[in-house]
Structure formats: structure tokens, C-alpha cells
Design a protein around this motif. Structure first.
Motif, PDB file in Angstrom:
ATOM      1  N   GLY A  92       0.767  -1.182  -0.064  1.00 47.23           N
ATOM      2  CA  GLY A  92      -0.094  -0.123   0.101  1.00 47.23           C
ATOM      3  C   GLY A  92       0.964   1.076  -0.172  1.00 47.23           C
ATOM      4  N   PRO A  93       0.156   2.268   0.517  1.00 51.90           N
ATOM      5  CA  PRO A  93       1.081   3.681   0.407  1.00 51.90           C
ATOM      6  C   PRO A  93       2.195   3.704   1.397  1.00 51.90           C
ATOM      7  CG  PRO A  93      -1.228   3.929   0.442  1.00 51.90           C
ATOM      8  CD  PRO A  93      -1.102   2.615   0.703  1.00 51.90           C
ATOM      9  N   THR A  94       3.312   4.227   1.018  1.00 49.01           N
ATOM     10  CA  THR A  94       4.628   4.291   1.869  1.00 49.01           C
ATOM     11  C   THR A  94       4.042   4.797   3.178  1.00 49.01           C
ATOM     12  OG1 THR A  94       6.816   4.543   1.751  1.00 49.01           O
ATOM     13  CG2 THR A  94       5.417   6.154   0.995  1.00 49.01           C
ATOM     14  N   ASP A  95       5.095   4.622   4.309  1.00 47.14           N
ATOM     15  CA  ASP A  95       4.841   5.195   5.481  1.00 47.14           C
ATOM     16  C   ASP A  95       6.296   5.430   6.012  1.00 47.14           C
ATOM     17  OD1 ASP A  95       5.176   3.149   7.527  1.00 47.14           O
ATOM     18  OD2 ASP A  95       3.494   2.329   6.512  1.00 47.14           O
ATOM     19  N   ILE A  96       6.575   6.612   6.980  1.00 51.28           N
ATOM     20  CA  ILE A  96       7.429   6.775   7.800  1.00 51.28           C
ATOM     21  C   ILE A  96       7.234   7.248   9.251  1.00 51.28           C
ATOM     22  CG2 ILE A  96       8.038   9.089   6.656  1.00 51.28           C
ATOM     23  CD1 ILE A  96      11.122   8.841   7.468  1.00 51.28           C
ATOM     24  N   VAL A  97       7.843   6.560  10.179  1.00 52.79           N
ATOM     25  CA  VAL A  97       7.763   7.014  11.400  1.00 52.79           C
ATOM     26  C   VAL A  97       9.170   7.446  12.155  1.00 52.79           C
ATOM     27  CG1 VAL A  97       7.150   6.494  13.894  1.00 52.79           C
ATOM     28  CG2 VAL A  97       5.684   5.533  12.030  1.00 52.79           C
ATOM     29  N   VAL A  98       9.233   8.697  12.560  1.00 53.53           N
ATOM     30  CA  VAL A  98      10.446   9.129  13.225  1.00 53.53           C
ATOM     31  C   VAL A  98      10.203   9.164  14.797  1.00 53.53           C
ATOM     32  CG1 VAL A  98      12.329  10.765  13.132  1.00 53.53           C
ATOM     33  CG2 VAL A  98      11.215  10.186  11.003  1.00 53.53           C
ATOM     34  N   ILE A  99      11.138   8.594  15.438  1.00 47.83           N
ATOM     35  CA  ILE A  99      10.984   8.495  16.877  1.00 47.83           C
ATOM     36  C   ILE A  99      12.344   9.739  17.150  1.00 47.83           C
ATOM     37  CG2 ILE A  99      11.441   7.702  18.991  1.00 47.83           C
ATOM     38  CD1 ILE A  99      10.357   5.220  18.466  1.00 47.83           C
ATOM     39  N   VAL A 127       4.840   2.920  18.312  1.00 49.83           N
ATOM     40  CA  VAL A 127       5.684   2.308  16.962  1.00 49.83           C
ATOM     41  C   VAL A 127       5.156   0.973  16.896  1.00 49.83           C
ATOM     42  CG1 VAL A 127       7.483   1.559  15.961  1.00 49.83           C
ATOM     43  CG2 VAL A 127       7.508   4.063  16.662  1.00 49.83           C
ATOM     44  N   ASN A 128       5.123   0.041  17.980  1.00 51.85           N
ATOM     45  CA  ASN A 128       4.481  -1.264  17.886  1.00 51.85           C
ATOM     46  C   ASN A 128       3.190  -1.572  17.279  1.00 51.85           C
ATOM     47  OD1 ASN A 128       6.941  -2.524  18.363  1.00 51.85           O
ATOM     48  ND2 ASN A 128       6.833  -2.220  20.605  1.00 51.85           N
ATOM     49  N   ALA A 129       2.218  -0.631  17.670  1.00 54.39           N
ATOM     50  CA  ALA A 129       1.046  -0.319  17.204  1.00 54.39           C
ATOM     51  C   ALA A 129       0.727  -0.117  15.777  1.00 54.39           C
ATOM     52  CB  ALA A 129       0.046   0.421  18.056  1.00 54.39           C
ATOM     53  N   PHE A 130       1.630   0.954  15.505  1.00 55.67           N
ATOM     54  CA  PHE A 130       1.883   1.440  14.133  1.00 55.67           C
ATOM     55  C   PHE A 130       2.169   0.452  12.996  1.00 55.67           C
ATOM     56  CE2 PHE A 130       1.229   5.495  11.386  1.00 55.67           C
ATOM     57  CZ  PHE A 130       1.970   4.985  10.115  1.00 55.67           C
ATOM     58  N   ALA A 131       3.547  -0.003  13.589  1.00 54.63           N
ATOM     59  CA  ALA A 131       4.045  -1.060  12.843  1.00 54.63           C
ATOM     60  C   ALA A 131       4.252  -0.575  11.561  1.00 54.63           C
ATOM     61  CB  ALA A 131       3.345  -2.447  12.406  1.00 54.63           C
ATOM     62  N   PRO A 132       5.363   0.216  11.504  1.00 54.67           N
ATOM     63  CA  PRO A 132       5.698   1.168  10.137  1.00 54.67           C
ATOM     64  C   PRO A 132       6.485   0.172   9.253  1.00 54.67           C
ATOM     65  CG  PRO A 132       7.186   1.983  12.137  1.00 54.67           C
ATOM     66  CD  PRO A 132       6.038   1.054  12.601  1.00 54.67           C
ATOM     67  N   ASN A 141       7.645  -4.324  15.959  1.00 54.85           N
ATOM     68  CA  ASN A 141       7.170  -4.169  14.856  1.00 54.85           C
ATOM     69  C   ASN A 141       7.455  -3.208  13.923  1.00 54.85           C
ATOM     70  OD1 ASN A 141       5.602  -6.430  16.001  1.00 54.85           O
ATOM     71  ND2 ASN A 141       3.893  -4.886  16.660  1.00 54.85           N
ATOM     72  N   ALA A 142       8.384  -3.334  13.000  1.00 54.92           N
ATOM     73  CA  ALA A 142       8.917  -2.368  11.856  1.00 54.92           C
ATOM     74  C   ALA A 142       9.225  -3.369  10.539  1.00 54.92           C
ATOM     75  CB  ALA A 142       9.864  -1.399  12.433  1.00 54.92           C
ATOM     76  N   GLY A 143       9.080  -2.551   9.500  1.00 50.21           N
ATOM     77  CA  GLY A 143       9.734  -3.125   8.500  1.00 50.21           C
ATOM     78  C   GLY A 143      11.137  -3.092   8.467  1.00 50.21           C
ATOM     79  N   ALA A 144      11.680  -2.129   8.369  1.00 50.63           N
ATOM     80  CA  ALA A 144      13.248  -1.689   8.432  1.00 50.63           C
ATOM     81  C   ALA A 144      13.344  -0.596   9.347  1.00 50.63           C
ATOM     82  CB  ALA A 144      13.687  -1.252   6.950  1.00 50.63           C
ATOM     83  N   ILE A 145      14.474  -0.480   9.929  1.00 52.22           N
ATOM     84  CA  ILE A 145      14.631   0.276  11.302  1.00 52.22           C
ATOM     85  C   ILE A 145      16.072   0.962  10.959  1.00 52.22           C
ATOM     86  CG2 ILE A 145      15.044   0.534  14.025  1.00 52.22           C
ATOM     87  CD1 ILE A 145      13.728  -1.973  14.054  1.00 52.22           C
ATOM     88  N   PHE A 146      16.180   2.540  11.000  1.00 51.22           N
ATOM     89  CA  PHE A 146      17.331   3.148  10.540  1.00 51.22           C
ATOM     90  C   PHE A 146      17.971   4.016  11.834  1.00 51.22           C
ATOM     91  CE2 PHE A 146      14.740   2.459   6.779  1.00 51.22           C
ATOM     92  CZ  PHE A 146      15.409   2.362   5.921  1.00 51.22           C
TER      93      PHE A 146
END
Length: 438
Positions: A239-246, A326-331, A350-355
């Protein structure tokens, strides 16, 4: 610019966090009927349907659905030297990282003469989809092809929409990268029809069905994958891309704003989310983001995404609460830009890739980190992973027992088969030892 979700002073449950997560409004099931019609059309009319669909959706009729070897070679020859160097560097990095994802065979001896071998067997043939849409994604060729090659896939077919700006041909950079990677089966076809072509084959193109379809695409591509999932394997319904920044107050607001914008330019439904324990820092990022968004080339698209319900600033009491959110969002993409990133990383599930850190932006992963950029979207990182060599591998167990080892375990089999009322199961063992069963 970004709306604010304030979780401070609360301790929401997991279900409450899931309800608070901002999401784009997309419904794959709503596109399923259209996708199925397009797939059925390809099954009935073959390449004629693919050409008609290209004219309908891509505004051009490809002269040939199958891309010739000469066209692939010419595209590679015409590559700008600097771009070719960048492509080759990216291929090398992704190849090294993908090779590390292939598990070695493992042999376990449970008792003398009782051996289980675990091996990882690649599928024989895959269909890899590279979208066109608002822009073109040559990097997706690398991200799809290289892991398949690392896994040992023998037959690779690649599809990408015909481009009106290139005379109905596949984008020349996509064709060039396919040639550099040794992929000679390339088709100018797109959307749901291309997914159907991979799943069922197209006899008049000599396109044989595949065992797995991978690659990103729009909602109709996602719906088509759902439609063919019982016929062939798929990687995910992207689906559409997403990014979460902590980020905390120690982070660089300019870096964070730039990273949020980098994903917003993809699509009007892209999600950009900042999670922070500092309201002052959040306000500074928002100011800088507004300035950057107004000046970027794709400002209209980016601003729509940033002001959409899927994008937000989330204020939390502390970084532990940030990890819970973040674990609920699962970015799809998670950046951690805080003073002690490893302390936060320990709470992330829960995350696809972590930077990690200020010098590991998502854009690095999109191109040259060596990691794969085909990642789970829409919260599916709660249960799914990104594309890798393992996407194309199937674990298989090879059982080797000799006579003594089977005799030793025969009473176990007899007891369990009797309990389940499957006497023939037990008999299949005792038949090998007739003298002992009297």
C-alpha cells in the motif's frame, strides 16, 4: 502543518493504540472487482488484452509486449556512466546483504540413524513487478531481482508498464538494469493485468506461469495479488508508503523534517509521522517541514500527504511510550533519532526496516544501504517482513531413518496412531517388522 495526537498523561492499551494510529484511507477490497476483470481479460485474450489495458491506463500501445534482447542491450549501452556506476554499486551492496539471508543447510541427528535435514529450496520461476505510475522506480528492479538471484531462482520474468514518454517501451533505465542483472525476459505490461499474466501465463507470448509474484504497486496491483494468491505465491499487498521517526530534543530538527518530506513526496496517501517527547522539538520540526514542503518539486503531492489524516505528530510522555505507539503503528520505515537509540531499539518489535541515528535516513535504504526497500506497509509489519532472499525460498525437511532408528520409535508411532484412531498409520510401521508384531 501536521495534526497533533497527544498521548501524554495516558497509558492506552494496545487496542486503544491501534485505534489511535493514523492511517491512509485505502481499501484493497474495493478494487478487487476491477482487478479480477482485468485478470480475466488477460486470461481470455492474452497479449491483446495487455495491449488494450496499456492504452487505457498508460496512454500508449506498446509496439511489442515482450522487450527484445537488442532493446535491453541498447538500453544498457546508453546508460549515463555516473548512473551506471551508482547502479552497479547498489547491486553489489544488495547482493552482499541478500547472500547473507540464505540459511545454510542444517542436519540434526536425533538418535543413531535418525536424521532430519533442513534445506532451503528456491522456487523455480518468479514474476517481478516494477511500477510506473507517478514516477519510475529503477531501484525496484535491483530490490526484486538480486534477492531472487541470491536465493537461486532459475527463471526470472520482469514486468513494468509501457511508458508514453518513451514510445510505448519500458522505461530505458529499467531495461538497462535488467540487462546488467542478466534478466532477459522483460515485458512492457502493467497493473492488475500484468499480475494476472504472471499468475496464469500468456500462451501467445510464451510467458509461462510463475510460482511467486513480488514487487510494489498501486491499489489495483495489490488487489490483483489478492485475487491470484490461491494460484501463485505473493510477497505482500503493498500500500502507500509510510515513515515514523522517533526523535527527542537531542535530534536535528532539519534532518527529521527532511526525512518526513522524503516519503511524503511519494504519494498523496503517504504517511509521515513524528513521535517525540518534546513539544518544543515537534513545533520546530513542523515549522521546518512546512518550509521544505513548499519549496520541493512535488509540493502539491507532498503537502496533500502531510496534511492528510495518515500523517501526524504524536506527543508522548517518554520514549518507552513512543516504542509502544510504534509497535501499534508497525511502520514500513522507522527512524530512531534519539540520544540513546539502542535503548529505544530494545523496545521495538514491529517495523519493516529500522534506521538508527542521524546519518541513516530512509533514503539510504531506498537506494544504497544494501537493505531491501520492498517492505510491509499499512501496519502489516505486525506480522509480515520485507522482501529478502527468504521470500523466494521454501524450507524443506528431509527425513532419513535407518531400520534400527525406526524400530526404536515404533512404539511412539503406535501409541499416537491408536489415540487418533488411524490404525493404518501404525500398521505402515509395524509392517516393516512383521516378526516383532506377532
Amino acid at each position: 502543518m501536521l495534526r497533533v495526537i497527544d498521548l501524554r498523561g495516558t497509558r492506552p492499551s494496545e487496542s486503544e493504540l491501534l485505534a489511535a494510529v493514523p492511517r491512509a484511507s485505502t481499501d484493497v477490497s474495493a478494487a478487487l472487482h476491477v482487478a479480477q476483470e482485468l485478470i480475466d481479460d488477460v486470461r481470455e485474450r492474452g497479449s491483446a488484452a495487455l495491449v488494450d489495458q496499456s492504452e487505457r491506463f498508460d496512454r500508449v500501445r506498446p509496439a511489442s509486449v515482450r522487450v527484445s534482447a537488442d532493446e535491453l542491450a541498447a538500453a544498457a549501452e546508453a546508460l549515463d556512466p555516473d548512473l551506471r556506476s551508482a547502479i552497479e554499486a547498489t547491486i553489489a551492496r544488495v547482493r552482499a546483504a541478500s547472500a547473507a539471508q540464505v540459511p545454510p543447510p542444517v542436519t540434526t541427528e536425533l538418535a543413531p540413524g535418525a536424521v532430519i535435514e533442513q534445506r532451503w529450496q528456491p522456487v523455480a520461476r518468479v514474476g517481478l513487478y516494477v511500477p510506473g505510475g507517478k514516477t519510475v522506480y529503477p531501484s525496484s528492479v535491483i530490490m526484486n531481482v538480486v534477492p531472487a538471484q541470491a536465493a537461486g531462482v532459475r527463471s526470472i520474468a520482469l514486468a513494468s508498464p509501457a511508458q508514453a514518454d518513451h514510445g510505448g517501451r519500458v522505461h530505458p533505465t529499467i531495461a538497462a538494469i535488467a540487462a546488467l542483472l542478466g534478466v532477459d525476459e522483460v515485458y512492457a505490461m502493467g497493473g492488475a493485468g500484468a499480475i494476472g499474466a504472471f499468475a496464469y501465463g500468456v500462451p501467445d507470448l510464451d510467458l509461462e506461469p510463475v510460482q511467486r509474484v513480488t514487487g510494489p504497486g498501486n491499489v489495483y496491483v495489490a488487489a490483483a495479488k489478492r485475487a491470484v494468491a490461491g494460484v501463485t505465491g505473493i510477497d505482500a499487498e503493498a500500500g502507500p508508503t509510510d515513515i515514523v521517526v522517533i526523535a527527542d530534543a537531542a535530534a536535528d530538527a532539519e534532518f527529521v523534517a527532511a526525512d518526513l518530506l522524503s516519503q511524503a513526496e511519494h504519494d498523496e496517501l503517504a504517511a509521515s509521522v513524528l513521535v517525540t517527547d518534546s513539544a518544543e522539538f515537534a513545533a520546530e520540526v513542523d515549522r521546518r517541514l512546512e518550509t521544505r514542503a513548499a519549496a520541493t518539486r512535488h509540493a502539491e503531492r507532498a503537502v496533500t500527504a502531510l496534511r492528510g489524516p495518515q500523517s501526524a505528530i504524536v506527543l508522548v510522555d517518554d520514549l518507552a511510550q513512543a516504542a509502544d505507539f510504534v509497535n501499534a503503528f508497525a511502520p514500513e520505515h522507522l527512524e530512531i533519532q534519539v540520544a540513546d537509540p539502542d535503548a529505544v531499539l530494545g523496545g521495538i518489535e514491529n517495523a519493516g526496516a529500522i534506521f538508527i541515528g542521524p546519518y541513516s535516513p530512509v533514503s539510504l535504504g531506498d537506494y544504497a544501504a544494501g537493505s531491501n526497500h520492498v517492505l510491509p506497509t499499512g501496519g502489516t509489519a505486525r506480522y509480515a517482513s520485507g522482501l529478502s532472499a527468504s521470500t523466494y525460498l521454501r524450507p524443506q525437511q528431509v527425513v532419513r531413518y535407518d531400520e534400527a532408528a525406526l524400530r526404536d520409535v515404533a512404539p511412539v508411532i503406535a501409541a499416537l496412531s491408536a489415540e487418533e484412531d488411524f490404525p493404518a498409520h501404525g500398521d505402515a510401521v509395524t509392517a516393516r517388522f512383521p516378526a516383532e508384531s506377532r
